[in-house]
Design a protein around this motif. Structure first.
Motif, PDB file in Angstrom:
ATOM      1  N   CYS A 154      -1.199   3.522  14.788  1.00 12.83           N
ATOM      2  CA  CYS A 154      -1.889   2.250  14.600  1.00 12.83           C
ATOM      3  C   CYS A 154      -3.150   2.506  13.797  1.00 12.83           C
ATOM      4  CB  CYS A 154      -2.289   1.644  15.943  1.00 12.83           C
ATOM      5  SG  CYS A 154      -0.916   1.120  16.961  1.00 12.83           S
ATOM      6  N   HIS A 161       0.740  -3.565   1.289  1.00 17.05           N
ATOM      7  CA  HIS A 161       1.918  -2.945   0.692  1.00 17.05           C
ATOM      8  C   HIS A 161       2.615  -3.829  -0.339  1.00 17.05           C
ATOM      9  CE1 HIS A 161       6.257  -1.318   1.272  1.00 17.05           C
ATOM     10  NE2 HIS A 161       5.689  -0.754   0.241  1.00 17.05           N
ATOM     11  N   ASP A 165       1.549  -9.482   1.340  1.00 21.78           N
ATOM     12  CA  ASP A 165       0.563  -8.945   2.274  1.00 21.78           C
ATOM     13  C   ASP A 165      -0.879  -9.270   1.904  1.00 21.78           C
ATOM     14  OD1 ASP A 165       2.426  -7.744   4.010  1.00 21.78           O
ATOM     15  OD2 ASP A 165       2.642  -6.031   2.655  1.00 21.78           O
ATOM     16  N   ASP A 201       7.460  -0.076   9.296  1.00 18.79           N
ATOM     17  CA  ASP A 201       6.355  -1.019   9.399  1.00 18.79           C
ATOM     18  C   ASP A 201       6.767  -2.045  10.457  1.00 18.79           C
ATOM     19  OD1 ASP A 201       4.595  -3.168   9.070  1.00 18.79           O
ATOM     20  OD2 ASP A 201       4.692  -3.141   6.878  1.00 18.79           O
ATOM     21  N   TYR A 203       5.375  -4.555  12.109  1.00 24.13           N
ATOM     22  CA  TYR A 203       5.142  -5.983  11.915  1.00 24.13           C
ATOM     23  C   TYR A 203       6.202  -6.573  10.985  1.00 24.13           C
ATOM     24  CZ  TYR A 203       3.033 -10.423  10.686  1.00 24.13           C
ATOM     25  OH  TYR A 203       2.822 -11.768  10.485  1.00 24.13           O
ATOM     26  N   ARG A 204       6.496  -5.887   9.877  1.00 17.85           N
ATOM     27  CA  ARG A 204       7.493  -6.398   8.939  1.00 17.85           C
ATOM     28  C   ARG A 204       8.903  -6.323   9.526  1.00 17.85           C
ATOM     29  NH1 ARG A 204       5.603 -10.130   6.465  1.00 17.85           N
ATOM     30  NH2 ARG A 204       3.925  -9.724   4.986  1.00 17.85           N
ATOM     31  N   CYS A 214       0.160 -13.268   8.179  1.00 22.00           N
ATOM     32  CA  CYS A 214       0.175 -11.815   8.390  1.00 22.00           C
ATOM     33  C   CYS A 214      -1.176 -11.148   8.196  1.00 22.00           C
ATOM     34  CB  CYS A 214       1.204 -11.157   7.469  1.00 22.00           C
ATOM     35  SG  CYS A 214       0.668 -10.952   5.755  1.00 22.00           S
ATOM     36  N   ARG A 232      -3.394  -7.966   4.587  1.00 21.15           N
ATOM     37  CA  ARG A 232      -2.827  -7.251   5.741  1.00 21.15           C
ATOM     38  C   ARG A 232      -3.107  -5.757   5.535  1.00 21.15           C
ATOM     39  NH1 ARG A 232       2.318  -5.128   8.073  1.00 21.15           N
ATOM     40  NH2 ARG A 232       3.255  -5.141   5.997  1.00 21.15           N
ATOM     41  N   ASP A 234      -3.958  -3.738   8.493  1.00 17.60           N
ATOM     42  CA  ASP A 234      -3.828  -3.084   9.802  1.00 17.60           C
ATOM     43  C   ASP A 234      -2.356  -3.052  10.215  1.00 17.60           C
ATOM     44  OD1 ASP A 234      -6.889  -3.016  10.829  1.00 17.60           O
ATOM     45  OD2 ASP A 234      -6.497  -4.827   9.670  1.00 17.60           O
ATOM     46  N   TYR A 235      -1.889  -1.870  10.594  1.00 18.72           N
ATOM     47  CA  TYR A 235      -0.451  -1.637  10.763  1.00 18.72           C
ATOM     48  C   TYR A 235      -0.134  -0.942  12.081  1.00 18.72           C
ATOM     49  CZ  TYR A 235       0.198  -2.433   5.686  1.00 18.72           C
ATOM     50  OH  TYR A 235       0.238  -2.965   4.426  1.00 18.72           O
ATOM     51  N   HIS A 236       1.099  -1.128  12.529  1.00 21.12           N
ATOM     52  CA  HIS A 236       1.792  -0.231  13.444  1.00 21.12           C
ATOM     53  C   HIS A 236       2.878   0.438  12.611  1.00 21.12           C
ATOM     54  CE1 HIS A 236       0.789  -1.968  17.657  1.00 21.12           C
ATOM     55  NE2 HIS A 236      -0.076  -2.474  16.782  1.00 21.12           N
ATOM     56  N   LEU A 237       2.819   1.750  12.455  1.00 22.50           N
ATOM     57  CA  LEU A 237       3.848   2.517  11.761  1.00 22.50           C
ATOM     58  C   LEU A 237       4.531   3.399  12.791  1.00 22.50           C
ATOM     59  CD1 LEU A 237       1.820   3.618   8.590  1.00 22.50           C
ATOM     60  CD2 LEU A 237       3.395   1.674   8.797  1.00 22.50           C
TER      61      LEU A 237
END
Length: 271
Positions: A154, A161, A165, A201, A203-204, A214, A232, A234-237
């Protein structure tokens, strides 16, 4: 909320003292995440002592920057990890306080939660060059990690990306955060068949078509927030096995703890 779900939040604080003064702890009490990954603490260990080691019943683990009032990341968790890794072994960027990894290993599995803060290149060519160096040496770290364990990273990635986004993608194609080289780095990282990719990714994965909803960051200039002219960042990878456990997401745009919005994903996962 289903008690069997693991609730994981990410938030760039833009300073922990500032964010807590704006009601972050009360919000955490209401939301009750199992973990929150935070970035830009803008504090050192003495600033945290006796005040910020815990928030809303969550215990914190941190990576501080050597420079005062700069960067810094942390993870607050309800369950104590089996191991804590501070930094990722890079002599250039570890002093900037950009990486903390909590391991929740059992005899049956290896699992990590990571809070990371990618450099911004918006201040000029020197920092953009540093950002490219970070991307270059962070990629093999992620690939090595993926080869040995499941993880969710996170963080504030400082990259939008795809065109969907950010609001004004046409006018930002030469700006840090939406440069072709940065976007190509993300594309490779997320490529399902590429040997140098394979991350998801999250969220995507859950919201493939979202546009205006988003965004997680808005400039302080003009009326960007009011007009939802956002990015966008901020991510959860996650590794694919963990990404498949994602059951729902929420971006809390209405909360103004910083110039970023918290993003939470619920996973069908038991730590």
């Amino acid at each position: 909320m289903d008690s069997s779900l693991f609730k994981l939040t990410s938030l760039n604080l833009n300073g922990i003292r500032s964010a807590t003064s704006k009601g972050l702890e009360a919000w955490l009490d209401r939301q009750r995440p199992d973990c929150i990954c935070v970035q830009e603490l803008k504090a050192q260990a003495p600033d945290m002592a006796g005040r910020f080691e815990q928030l809303a019943g969550l215990s914190g683990h941190f990576h501080f920057a050597a420079k005062k009032g700069y960067s810094g990341v942390g993870i607050y968790t309800r369950r104590e990890p089996s191991d804590v890794r501070v930094g990722y072994g890079c002599h250039e960027f570890d002093p900037e306080g950009r990486y903390v990894e909590l391991r929740f290993d059992t005899p049956a599995r290896k699992l990590s939660i990571i809070s990371a803060y990618f450099p911004s290149g918006s201040s000029g060519e020197e920092r953009q060059a540093a950002k490219f160096r970070f991307l270059g040496n962070f990629h093999p770290h992620l690939m090595a990690l993926k080869a040995e364990r499941e993880f969710i990273l996170c963080g504030d990635i400082n990259i939008a990306h795809q065109q969907q986004d950010l609001k004004n993608w046409r006018s930002n194609q030469k700006n840090s955060g939406f440069l072709p080289e940065e976007r190509d780095w993300m594309t490779r990282l997320l490529h399902a068949e590429d040997a140098g990719g394979g991350l998801v990714d999250v969220y995507r994965h859950l919201q493939p078509d979202a546009t205006d909803a988003c965004y997680t960051w808005w400039s302080n200039r003009g009326q960007a927030y009011a007009n939802n002219v956002g990015w966008r960042l901020d991510y959860h990878l996650a590794t694919p096995a963990l990404a498949r456990l994602a059951r729902g997401e929420h971006i809390y745009k209405g909360e103004k703890f910083s110039d970023h919005a918290p993003i939470t994903v619920d996973y069908a996962l038991a730590l």
